[in-house]
Scaffold this motif. Structure first.
Motif, PDB file in Angstrom:
ATOM      1  N   UNK A 101       6.489  -7.936 -18.212  1.00 24.70           N
ATOM      2  CA  UNK A 101       6.065  -6.887 -17.279  1.00 24.70           C
ATOM      3  C   UNK A 101       4.739  -6.277 -17.699  1.00 24.70           C
ATOM      4  N   UNK A 102       4.516  -6.151 -19.013  1.00 26.54           N
ATOM      5  CA  UNK A 102       3.292  -5.512 -19.480  1.00 26.54           C
ATOM      6  C   UNK A 102       2.047  -6.321 -19.094  1.00 26.54           C
ATOM      7  N   UNK A 103       2.185  -7.621 -18.927  1.00 31.36           N
ATOM      8  CA  UNK A 103       1.048  -8.442 -18.546  1.00 31.36           C
ATOM      9  C   UNK A 103       0.573  -8.149 -17.129  1.00 31.36           C
ATOM     10  N   UNK A 104       1.459  -7.623 -16.291  1.00 27.69           N
ATOM     11  CA  UNK A 104       1.103  -7.374 -14.886  1.00 27.69           C
ATOM     12  C   UNK A 104       1.033  -5.891 -14.557  1.00 27.69           C
ATOM     13  N   UNK A 105       1.453  -5.005 -15.462  1.00 24.95           N
ATOM     14  CA  UNK A 105       1.504  -3.574 -15.174  1.00 24.95           C
ATOM     15  C   UNK A 105       0.298  -2.863 -15.759  1.00 24.95           C
ATOM     16  N   UNK A 106      -0.015  -1.740 -15.153  1.00 24.21           N
ATOM     17  CA  UNK A 106      -1.081  -0.895 -15.695  1.00 24.21           C
ATOM     18  C   UNK A 106      -0.616  -0.255 -16.996  1.00 24.21           C
ATOM     19  N   UNK A 107      -1.553   0.228 -17.739  1.00 18.37           N
ATOM     20  CA  UNK A 107      -1.223   0.768 -19.060  1.00 18.37           C
ATOM     21  C   UNK A 107      -0.370   2.020 -19.000  1.00 18.37           C
ATOM     22  N   UNK A 108      -0.426   2.777 -17.895  1.00 13.31           N
ATOM     23  CA  UNK A 108       0.324   4.018 -17.806  1.00 13.31           C
ATOM     24  C   UNK A 108       1.696   3.846 -17.154  1.00 13.31           C
ATOM     25  N   UNK A 109       2.099   2.618 -16.836  1.00  7.23           N
ATOM     26  CA  UNK A 109       3.401   2.376 -16.213  1.00  7.23           C
ATOM     27  C   UNK A 109       4.490   2.376 -17.285  1.00  7.23           C
ATOM     28  N   UNK A 110       5.562   3.115 -17.045  1.00  8.11           N
ATOM     29  CA  UNK A 110       6.692   3.179 -17.969  1.00  8.11           C
ATOM     30  C   UNK A 110       7.634   2.009 -17.697  1.00  8.11           C
ATOM     31  N   UNK A 155       0.672   0.958  -7.252  1.00  9.33           N
ATOM     32  CA  UNK A 155       0.766   2.409  -7.431  1.00  9.33           C
ATOM     33  C   UNK A 155       2.050   2.834  -8.129  1.00  9.33           C
ATOM     34  N   UNK A 156       2.815   1.896  -8.614  1.00 12.25           N
ATOM     35  CA  UNK A 156       4.114   2.232  -9.197  1.00 12.25           C
ATOM     36  C   UNK A 156       3.918   2.939 -10.538  1.00 12.25           C
ATOM     37  N   UNK A 157       4.881   3.817 -10.876  1.00  8.86           N
ATOM     38  CA  UNK A 157       4.810   4.586 -12.111  1.00  8.86           C
ATOM     39  C   UNK A 157       5.860   4.172 -13.139  1.00  8.86           C
ATOM     40  N   UNK A 158       6.937   3.571 -12.674  1.00 11.00           N
ATOM     41  CA  UNK A 158       8.005   3.202 -13.607  1.00 11.00           C
ATOM     42  C   UNK A 158       8.746   1.988 -13.064  1.00 11.00           C
ATOM     43  N   UNK A 159       9.098   1.041 -13.965  1.00  7.29           N
ATOM     44  CA  UNK A 159       9.854  -0.151 -13.602  1.00  7.29           C
ATOM     45  C   UNK A 159      10.968  -0.334 -14.630  1.00  7.29           C
ATOM     46  N   UNK A 160      12.183  -0.613 -14.153  1.00  9.69           N
ATOM     47  CA  UNK A 160      13.320  -0.821 -15.050  1.00  9.69           C
ATOM     48  C   UNK A 160      14.100  -2.051 -14.601  1.00  9.69           C
ATOM     49  N   UNK A 161      14.530  -2.837 -15.565  1.00  8.88           N
ATOM     50  CA  UNK A 161      15.367  -4.007 -15.340  1.00  8.88           C
ATOM     51  C   UNK A 161      16.704  -3.780 -16.017  1.00  8.88           C
ATOM     52  N   UNK A 179       0.815  -1.214   0.000  1.00 12.13           N
ATOM     53  CA  UNK A 179       0.000   0.000   0.000  1.00 12.13           C
ATOM     54  C   UNK A 179       0.845   1.260   0.000  1.00 12.13           C
ATOM     55  N   UNK A 180       2.169   1.105   0.100  1.00 16.91           N
ATOM     56  CA  UNK A 180       3.073   2.256   0.120  1.00 16.91           C
ATOM     57  C   UNK A 180       3.295   2.746  -1.310  1.00 16.91           C
ATOM     58  N   UNK A 181       3.260   4.019  -1.490  1.00 21.35           N
ATOM     59  CA  UNK A 181       3.430   4.611  -2.815  1.00 21.35           C
ATOM     60  C   UNK A 181       4.906   4.570  -3.221  1.00 21.35           C
ATOM     61  N   UNK A 182       5.166   3.949  -4.366  1.00 20.86           N
ATOM     62  CA  UNK A 182       6.521   3.863  -4.930  1.00 20.86           C
ATOM     63  C   UNK A 182       6.465   4.395  -6.355  1.00 20.86           C
ATOM     64  N   UNK A 183       7.323   5.331  -6.680  1.00 20.35           N
ATOM     65  CA  UNK A 183       7.313   5.924  -8.009  1.00 20.35           C
ATOM     66  C   UNK A 183       8.115   5.102  -9.013  1.00 20.35           C
ATOM     67  N   UNK A 184       9.295   4.647  -8.611  1.00 18.38           N
ATOM     68  CA  UNK A 184      10.186   3.958  -9.564  1.00 18.38           C
ATOM     69  C   UNK A 184      10.844   2.769  -8.860  1.00 18.38           C
TER      70      UNK A 184
END
Length: 545
Positions: free
Chosen positions: A524-533, A503-509, A466-471
């Motif tokens: 990652x796209x299968x589990x991420x929201x459409x607006x996640x970078x 609540x994440x906004x960006x994920x990088x590997x 529930x903690x907000x994480x941006x990246x």
């Protein structure tokens, strides 16, 4: 440079006409002049001989031939521009100003500086490094002429323009004495110094002379590197004096990094008997990356440096102290101004927490992980009032620090270095424990272990934060030794962790993977929201030897 000379013209009595007589022929730069030649003339005319020898093809930096006809002609032509710019005051005044015009000497004694400057340049170009060094000590005129060529012969990179940093090794410490007396000298802001194993006392003296000559506090950062056992050096007392003088030079940041641990074990005994340094100390940051600084011979310097300065940053990494040594050292230290602290994972979590309780101003904490070294993550009955913004280290230290906070911190960066035995039972569960102790995290950095089990990499259904994480960044760049034959693909397995952070906004590997970047993005796209970078940066596996 031109000279105005009164000349009497026949037919005009008592009416001298002022005529302009050129001292030297004018150098024209037609369009046919090669650009390389023009750059050479302009570079040398400003005293930047390093640009002359750095040009490609005919003249090389490490094999300069000043005896060739081409080089001599270039020196003769460059001297015209050199004299003109000196006269215009663009390069500063020095003793060349006494050469007003080329005319026979009126005295019986003729000095070498009576020669035209292009002749002096041609002579200097024929000398070797040893003779050039001697010539720079004769006069300011000869030093300005021979200095740039001397620097090139000694592989000493300088420029007459302002510099931010300079790299110099101990064999070139004597060159600093010449450079600091040049008209074009500008004090660097940073110095990177390499001490060779054949270090001599004369070289240390030359460097200290340079420090005493430059304006105080003009050099802000000094970094020392060495790759030999300085404790067994025959000039160890001079090395200690050398370090003490650097500390008192007014620099703000001192870094001591050794790549040889030596045979002497570290020791922190006798701390109470080490008195504080009474001299002026402007250090704001002190970094030690060698256990030799904690040897009995160098321990007084290390402790005095820490105690006598108002340090904002203290980094003690790769010092290889035992947990008992860390406990004794950190119990003894008290630095009210400390803002950033770095230590090894050999320091017990309880020792670290007691140290942090006495230093509430710390906002950046980094613990260097040590693979295979484990600590129990039991709760410690201490409450911290830190205002941490950056926390990075292994789980064994990060989790106790987060749990000891009075209020959940809002972190700009949270780094977690996972070890093989950190799964409880999955790694994502461990990560969520750390994130759950925070109010918010702007940047979450997770370093994957070199060895792992596939069951520990899965993300169970219902796991979420529930903690907000941006990246969030997941890194597997430290495990290149495993190669493509490692069991499973860690980046592909960890790509599913994205569903635990809604609540994440960006994920990088980034790192090594046998899966293509496009396939990782698809996972990652299968589990991420459409607006996640989403971003992937893969490295190539090293070639097998």
């Amino acid at each position: 440079m031109d000279i105005r000379t009164p000349v009497r013209v026949p037919g005009r009595q008592n009416q001298p006409i002022e005529m302009i007589i050129p001292m030297k022929r004018t150098i024209y730069s037609p369009e046919s002049t090669p650009p390389r030649k023009q750059r050479i003339l302009e570079s040398y005319s400003t005293g930047d001989i390093s640009q002359v020898v750095a040009t490609p093809r005919k003249i090389h930096r490490h094999n300069t031939d000043f005896t060739s006809p081409t080089a001599k002609r270039l020196f003769r032509e460059a001297s015209d521009v050199f004299l003109k710019r000196k006269a215009d005051g663009q390069l500063g005044l020095f003793s060349i100003a006494r050469i007003i015009r080329y005319e026979p000497c009126k005295t019986a004694t003729t000095f070498i500086w009576s020669l035209p400057t292009e002749v002096l340049i041609a002579i200097v170009g024929l000398l070797g490094p040893h003779d050039l060094r001697s010539l720079t000590q004769v006069s300011s005129l000869l030093r300005e002429i021979a200095g740039p060529i001397f620097f090139v012969n000694r592989n000493f990179p300088t420029s007459p323009q302002d510099m931010f940093h300079i790299r110099v090794d101990s064999p070139n410490f004597d060159v600093l004495a010449t450079w600091v007396r040049m008209d074009t000298f500008r004090s660097p802001r940073m110095m990177l110094c390499w001490l060779n194993s054949d270090l001599r006392s004369s070289q240390l003296s030359a460097f200290l002379h340079f420090l005493h000559f430059v304006p105080r506090k003009s050099i802000r950062y000094i970094t020392l590197f060495w790759n030999f056992d300085i404790v067994t050096s025959p000039i160890l007392p001079l090395i200690v004096t050398f370090l003490e003088n650097i500390r008192a030079s007014g620099c703000e940041e001192l870094t001591c990094m050794g790549f040889c641990d030596g045979v002497h074990p570290p020791s922190v005994s006798g701390l109470a008997r080490i008195g504080g340094h009474l001299g002026i100390n402007h250090l704001k940051a002190f970094e030690v990356s060698s256990r030799l600084l904690f040897s009995p011979q160098l321990l007084p310097f290390t402790v005095q440096t820490i105690r006598s300065a108002s340090l904002h940053k203290l980094c003690l990494s790769s010092v290889k102290l035992s947990p008992a040594h860390w406990d004794k050292l950190l119990r003894y230290l008290a630095i009210p101004t400390l803002v950033e602290f770095r230590a090894d994972a050999d320091c017990a979590p309880s020792t670290l927490l007691r140290f942090l309780a006495r230093h509430p101003a710390v906002t950046r904490l980094t613990i260097m992980p040590r693979p295979g070294y484990t600590w129990r993550t039991n709760r410690v009955n201490l409450r911290l009032t830190l205002s941490l913004s950056v926390l990075d280290g292994p789980l064994t230290h990060v989790l106790p620090v987060l749990r000891s906070h009075y209020n959940p911190p809002s972190l700009a960066c949270l780094g977690v270095s996972l070890q093989a035995n950190d799964a409880s039972p999955e790694y994502i569960t461990t990560i969520l424990q750390c994130v759950g102790c925070c109010n918010s995290v702007s940047y979450l950095m997770v370093s994957l272990p070199q060895s792992y089990s596939r069951s520990a990499m899965i993300c169970p259904p219902g796991s979420h934060s529930a903690v907000r994480i941006e990246h969030m960044a997941i890194d597997y760049s430290e495990a290149s030794a495993l190669g493509a034959g490692a069991a499973g693909d860690s980046l592909a397995l960890s790509a599913t962790w994205i569903r635990a952070f809604p609540q994440i906004k960006r994920v990088s590997l980034r790192g090594y993977s046998t899966t293509t970047a496009e396939d990782l993005v698809g996972i990652m796209r299968r589990f991420a929201a459409s607006d996640v970078e989403l971003a992937v940066a893969l490295e190539n596996f090293p070639e097998p030897h």
